[in-house]
Design a protein around this motif. Structure first.
Motif, PDB file in Angstrom:
ATOM      1  N   GLN A  43       0.835  -1.200   0.000  1.00 48.59           N
ATOM      2  CA  GLN A  43       0.000   0.000   0.000  1.00 48.59           C
ATOM      3  C   GLN A  43       0.864   1.240   0.000  1.00 48.59           C
ATOM      4  O   GLN A  43       2.049   1.175   0.307  1.00 48.59           O
ATOM      5  CB  GLN A  43      -0.910   0.008   1.229  1.00 48.59           C
ATOM      6  CG  GLN A  43      -2.247  -0.670   1.012  1.00 48.59           C
ATOM      7  CD  GLN A  43      -3.156   0.125   0.064  1.00 48.59           C
ATOM      8  OE1 GLN A  43      -2.685   0.990  -0.673  1.00 48.59           O
ATOM      9  NE2 GLN A  43      -4.437  -0.199   0.067  1.00 48.59           N
ATOM     10  N   TYR A  44       0.239   2.367  -0.271  1.00 50.90           N
ATOM     11  CA  TYR A  44       0.983   3.611  -0.453  1.00 50.90           C
ATOM     12  C   TYR A  44       1.525   4.191   0.844  1.00 50.90           C
ATOM     13  O   TYR A  44       2.491   4.915   0.839  1.00 50.90           O
ATOM     14  CB  TYR A  44       0.073   4.631  -1.146  1.00 50.90           C
ATOM     15  CG  TYR A  44      -1.234   4.744  -0.435  1.00 50.90           C
ATOM     16  CD1 TYR A  44      -2.237   3.843  -0.719  1.00 50.90           C
ATOM     17  CD2 TYR A  44      -1.430   5.678   0.554  1.00 50.90           C
ATOM     18  CE1 TYR A  44      -3.422   3.878  -0.032  1.00 50.90           C
ATOM     19  CE2 TYR A  44      -2.624   5.721   1.239  1.00 50.90           C
ATOM     20  CZ  TYR A  44      -3.619   4.815   0.946  1.00 50.90           C
ATOM     21  OH  TYR A  44      -4.788   4.842   1.635  1.00 50.90           O
ATOM     22  N   ASN A  45       0.865   3.891   1.995  1.00 50.25           N
ATOM     23  CA  ASN A  45       1.407   4.524   3.205  1.00 50.25           C
ATOM     24  C   ASN A  45       2.641   3.754   3.665  1.00 50.25           C
ATOM     25  O   ASN A  45       2.747   2.540   3.480  1.00 50.25           O
ATOM     26  CB  ASN A  45       0.354   4.644   4.310  1.00 50.25           C
ATOM     27  CG  ASN A  45      -0.025   3.311   4.896  1.00 50.25           C
ATOM     28  OD1 ASN A  45       0.802   2.422   4.986  1.00 50.25           O
ATOM     29  ND2 ASN A  45      -1.282   3.155   5.280  1.00 50.25           N
ATOM     30  N   GLN A  84       5.426  -0.319  -4.704  1.00 47.06           N
ATOM     31  CA  GLN A  84       4.303   0.441  -4.163  1.00 47.06           C
ATOM     32  C   GLN A  84       3.169   0.567  -5.172  1.00 47.06           C
ATOM     33  O   GLN A  84       3.405   0.741  -6.373  1.00 47.06           O
ATOM     34  CB  GLN A  84       4.777   1.840  -3.752  1.00 47.06           C
ATOM     35  CG  GLN A  84       3.875   2.463  -2.728  1.00 47.06           C
ATOM     36  CD  GLN A  84       4.064   3.964  -2.661  1.00 47.06           C
ATOM     37  OE1 GLN A  84       4.096   4.661  -3.672  1.00 47.06           O
ATOM     38  NE2 GLN A  84       4.174   4.475  -1.455  1.00 47.06           N
ATOM     39  N   VAL A  87      -0.310   5.713  -6.818  1.00 43.81           N
ATOM     40  CA  VAL A  87      -1.080   6.615  -5.948  1.00 43.81           C
ATOM     41  C   VAL A  87      -1.616   7.776  -6.769  1.00 43.81           C
ATOM     42  O   VAL A  87      -0.931   8.301  -7.643  1.00 43.81           O
ATOM     43  CB  VAL A  87      -0.169   7.167  -4.822  1.00 43.81           C
ATOM     44  CG1 VAL A  87      -0.927   8.155  -3.936  1.00 43.81           C
ATOM     45  CG2 VAL A  87       0.383   6.032  -3.980  1.00 43.81           C
ATOM     46  N   LYS A  91      -4.409   8.488  -2.498  1.00 42.33           N
ATOM     47  CA  LYS A  91      -4.897   7.137  -2.235  1.00 42.33           C
ATOM     48  C   LYS A  91      -4.495   6.210  -3.377  1.00 42.33           C
ATOM     49  O   LYS A  91      -4.041   6.678  -4.420  1.00 42.33           O
ATOM     50  CB  LYS A  91      -6.409   7.132  -2.041  1.00 42.33           C
ATOM     51  CG  LYS A  91      -7.182   7.656  -3.247  1.00 42.33           C
ATOM     52  CD  LYS A  91      -8.662   7.688  -2.976  1.00 42.33           C
ATOM     53  CE  LYS A  91      -9.263   6.298  -3.004  1.00 42.33           C
ATOM     54  NZ  LYS A  91      -9.155   5.596  -4.268  1.00 42.33           N
ATOM     55  N   ALA A  92      -4.670   4.918  -3.105  1.00 43.36           N
ATOM     56  CA  ALA A  92      -4.272   3.948  -4.127  1.00 43.36           C
ATOM     57  C   ALA A  92      -5.051   4.180  -5.415  1.00 43.36           C
ATOM     58  O   ALA A  92      -6.256   4.419  -5.386  1.00 43.36           O
ATOM     59  CB  ALA A  92      -4.537   2.539  -3.613  1.00 43.36           C
ATOM     60  N   ASP A  93      -4.343   4.091  -6.519  1.00 45.22           N
ATOM     61  CA  ASP A  93      -4.996   4.233  -7.817  1.00 45.22           C
ATOM     62  C   ASP A  93      -4.974   2.864  -8.487  1.00 45.22           C
ATOM     63  O   ASP A  93      -3.929   2.374  -8.921  1.00 45.22           O
ATOM     64  CB  ASP A  93      -4.225   5.261  -8.650  1.00 45.22           C
ATOM     65  CG  ASP A  93      -4.790   5.403 -10.041  1.00 45.22           C
ATOM     66  OD1 ASP A  93      -5.847   4.787 -10.310  1.00 45.22           O
ATOM     67  OD2 ASP A  93      -4.183   6.108 -10.863  1.00 45.22           O
ATOM     68  N   LYS A 318     -11.299   5.099   1.103  1.00 46.93           N
ATOM     69  CA  LYS A 318     -10.004   5.246   1.771  1.00 46.93           C
ATOM     70  C   LYS A 318     -10.197   5.005   3.263  1.00 46.93           C
ATOM     71  O   LYS A 318     -11.211   5.390   3.847  1.00 46.93           O
ATOM     72  CB  LYS A 318      -9.460   6.660   1.522  1.00 46.93           C
ATOM     73  CG  LYS A 318      -8.076   6.879   2.129  1.00 46.93           C
ATOM     74  CD  LYS A 318      -7.518   8.228   1.692  1.00 46.93           C
ATOM     75  CE  LYS A 318      -6.305   8.632   2.523  1.00 46.93           C
ATOM     76  NZ  LYS A 318      -5.144   7.767   2.369  1.00 46.93           N
TER      77      LYS A 318
END
Ligand code: TTP
Length: 696
Positions: A43-45, A84, A87, A91-93, A318
């Motif tokens: 995930q992006y975070n 990754q 994003v 948020k995730a794209d 999200k």
């Protein structure tokens, strides 16, 4: 609650194809140097290396699991490659993955009816293809069977010589004394192996498959041997398969129903359900669910492959875990705006590519209140008719949120929101667009048009009164809803035309049930089709919400079916429908005329004083395209039985165009673009029909 569907035939051939570690494969295709390496998508975070959402089979061998975070994965597998997720808007794209999934479906759809079940899963009905093969080229007549087919797993088939599995499988596939059902499955296995190879060749993605007589069994089987393998479920193996299959792992039994079976009936495997009679199960869970349970215990499922290549709905969500929880309306609005932007973009591209529109907007959230971030209570999901345009979706979404929040915190005083004594936090937020329908093409009548498609483009203002309780459970972040494929939204299950007309009537304040003679009020015109189709015209009791006056649809008066009564006040000059209505006595079809021929393209653009004339149908249907010299608007000609008027485009508030149905928007916008005009204003085109009297 699950509903039993009768099997049309027990000799169907259904396959379920599931991509292997899908996001990883997509990333590996982008970066081929990652192929064969232990890889995971995170995930992006970046907290603790990010959460793993997809893990390659190479990494799984080292014990890397999806539940881990990047840091932990690196501990168990130091050489792991972490990629990754893309994003966008913080948020995730997932667009890359969605598109990759579409590539796969388009390959599969060549062979049979396909149903896209999630971002990386597809059901395909191969009955016809298998029957044809059995007739024309049965496996026993084939000289050569591809290695990929011979690698199939046949449930319940005991291979005597482990060293010669392929030979044994070949024997099973080619038995001349096999029953008809098994012969069909053998053909299905050959077809599926071929499809999987085709998918690999064209998309570079590997997948696994289950081949059975129904969807339920095919789905169970596809997960049994991964990656890049396929599993066949002969009828004779069903009992053994289900005997020990954990009840909670069964589709639709992962939640409350499965828990009730465990705690109330002591049933832990599907096979254990066999102890109960259908009557007993019906008494306990109702007729439909009781029969469904009785059926699944026996591996019976009549569910059809739906023939749907596109997602049932679009969602954007999200999570805001722990300290990231949103605690003010303005923060919620900030994120809702972003989510709605993404949703709106996807709706627009669905409209452009597939000519589909969504009719319902739903907001889901997860929240806690009283400052206790551990005590999550259900935040009520809220729905309303969907209006196209990012700003409108954003506006409606925040209204839905406010309505949900008021209900959630249990009081209605707007000022108290967010006060210390009523603290709340939002840990998950999502918006979804559902009830997708294909827009009518070409020359559909306005009645049909409004019947099915009114909501998205209507000028209904979403007030709290238009908010409808969403029956579906709130699962903003869960499974398919995040993937853009919301399983909780059921397909429309009614005769289209009936409901269209019901909605049409409701939308224009007509009676829904004329036999009862109770006219719907203006508020009822804000009901969602869901409420109407269910006959549950439920309204929100929200007494002290600062109610904005709803904008009302102004029916085109030439339509016989429209407004029976409209007692509400009109608000502003906000609707193009109203605009046209004002001229209806003289205007029954729309045309554009050049009022002089001297305009140039640049003139056309720089001076948008195009005269649009609306003429009687009695008049000629000729069409002229051109530009205007800026002549004053609203001229009215009465000569020679001709009733026409003209107006300046500049006098129309451009925002009203947004209120038109999407495809009509295109047409109206094209008035500003002379080069595109020839395609849009032709006899029989949508807009002409839109305002025409003599259409049925
Ligand atoms: P899955 O099909 O559940 O898993 P997978 O394809 O990664 O692996 P497998 O070979 O075991 O089927 O999910 C498909 C994709 O969906 C997955 O690659 C990543 C994404 N996904 C999430 O983003 N979050 C999740 O919680 C799950 C389960 C999947």
């Amino acid at each position: 609650m699950p509903v039993a569907t009768r099997e049309t035939s027990d000799a169907r051939v259904i396959a379920h194809l599931d991509m292997d570690c899908f996001y990883v494969q997509v990333e590996q295709r982008k970066q081929p140097n990652l192929r064969g390496l232990p890889t995971a998508v995170i995930q992006y975070n970046s907290y603790k290396g990010g959460a793993l959402i997809a893990v390659s089979y190479e990494a799984r061998k080292y014990g890397v699991k999806r539940s881990m975070r990047g840091d932990e994965a690196q501990e168990v597998c130091p050489q792991i490659q972490l990629v990754q997720v893309p994003v966008a808007r913080g948020k995730a794209d997932l667009n890359t993955y969605r598109n990759a999934g579409s590539e796969v479906v388009s390959v599969l759809a060549r062979k049979g009816r396909c149903e896209r079940a999630s971002i990386d899963e597809v059901y395909i009905d191969l009955t016809e293809a298998a029957e044809a093969m059995l007739k024309e080229a049965p496996p026993e007549n084939l000289d050569d069977i591809h290695e990929e087919v011979l690698k199939s797993h046949v449930l319940g088939f005991i291979v005597e010589d482990e060293n010669d599995t392929k030979k044994e499988v070949r024997k099973w596939l080619c038995r001349s004394d096999a029953d008809y059902h098994d012969k069909l499955l053998a053909c299905g296995a050959i077809i599926v192996a071929d499809l999987r190879m085709q998918v690999l060749k064209e998309t570079e993605f590997s997948c696994s498959a289950g081949i059975a007589h129904n969807k339920m069994l095919a789905k169970l089987a596809s997960a049994m041997n991964k990656p890049a393998q396929q599993t066949i479920v002969p009828r004779s193996s069903v009992k053994g398969l289900l005997e020990s299959f954990p009840i909670k792992k069964m589709k639709q039994l992962g939640g409350k129903l499965g828990s009730s079976l465990q705690s109330d009936l002591g049933v832990n495997t599907v096979g254990e359900l066999l102890k109960f009679s259908e009557e007993k199960l019906q008494q306990r869970y109702g007729i439909n669910t009781g029969t469904w349970l009785w059926n699944i215990a026996r591996g019976i499922s009549g569910e059809e492959v739906e023939g749907r290549l596109l997602p049932k709905s679009h969602g954007s969500g999200k999570n805001f875990p722990g300290p990231q929880a949103l605690k003010t309306i303005s923060l919620v609005q900030h994120w809702l705006n972003r989510l709605c932007e993404e949703l709106s973009e996807r709706l627009q591209s669905d409209l452009d590519q597939n000519k589909r529109i969504a009719r319902t907007l739903t907001l889901h959230a997860r929240a806690y209140k009283g400052g206790d971030s551990d005590s999550h209570k259900n935040f009520p999901s809220k729905s309303c008719p969907l209006r196209y345009g990012t700003a409108k979706i954003q506006e409606d979404a925040i209204n839905l949120f406010q309505a949900g929040l008021r209900e959630y915190i249990g009081f209605y005083n707007n000022k108290s929101l967010g006060s210390q004594s009523n603290r709340w936090g939002i840990t998950s937020l999502s918006v979804a667009a559902s009830k997708m329908v294909t827009i009518p093409s070409g020359t559909h009548s306005i009645v049909k048009y409004f019947g099915g498609q009114l909501q998205p483009s209507s000028s209904l203002k979403q007030t709290p009164e238009s908010v409808i309780h969403e029956a579906a459970p709130s699962s903003p972040s869960g499974g398919e809803s995040c993937l853009g494929l919301n399983s909780y939204e059921s397909q429309l299950g009614y005769p289209e035309e009936d409901t269209r007309m019901k909605y049409l009537r409701a939308s224009f304040g007509q009676q829904v049930d004329q036999s009862k003679g109770d006219d719907l009020t203006e508020e009822s015109s804000l009901l969602s089709p869901q409420a109407i189709e269910n006959g549950t015209a439920e309204k929100e009791p929200q007494p002290s919400f600062p109610v904005e006056e709803p904008r009302h649809i102004h029916a085109v008066p030439t339509l016989k079916t429209v407004v029976k009564k409209n007692t509400a006040k009109e608000k502003g000059n906000c609707s193009i429908l109203k605009f046209f209505k004002n001229h209806h006595d003289h205007c029954t079809s729309v045309k554009q005329h050049a009022t002089n021929g001297q305009g140039s393209e640049s003139n056309y653009h720089s001076d948008s004083t195009i005269n649009n004339q609306v003429e009687s149908l009695k008049e000629t249907n000729h069409e002229a395209i051109g530009t205007d010299n800026g002549e004053s608007s609203a001229s009215h000609e009465a000569g020679e039985g001709r009733a026409s008027w003209s107006y300046r485009m500049e006098e129309i508030d451009p925002s009203v165009v947004d209120e038109l149905p999407p495809e009509i928007q295109l047409e109206v916008r094209a008035w500003f673009r002379p080069l595109k005009r020839p395609n849009v204003v032709k006899r029989g085109s949508i807009i002409t029909h839109y305002f025409s009297t003599n259409k049925d």
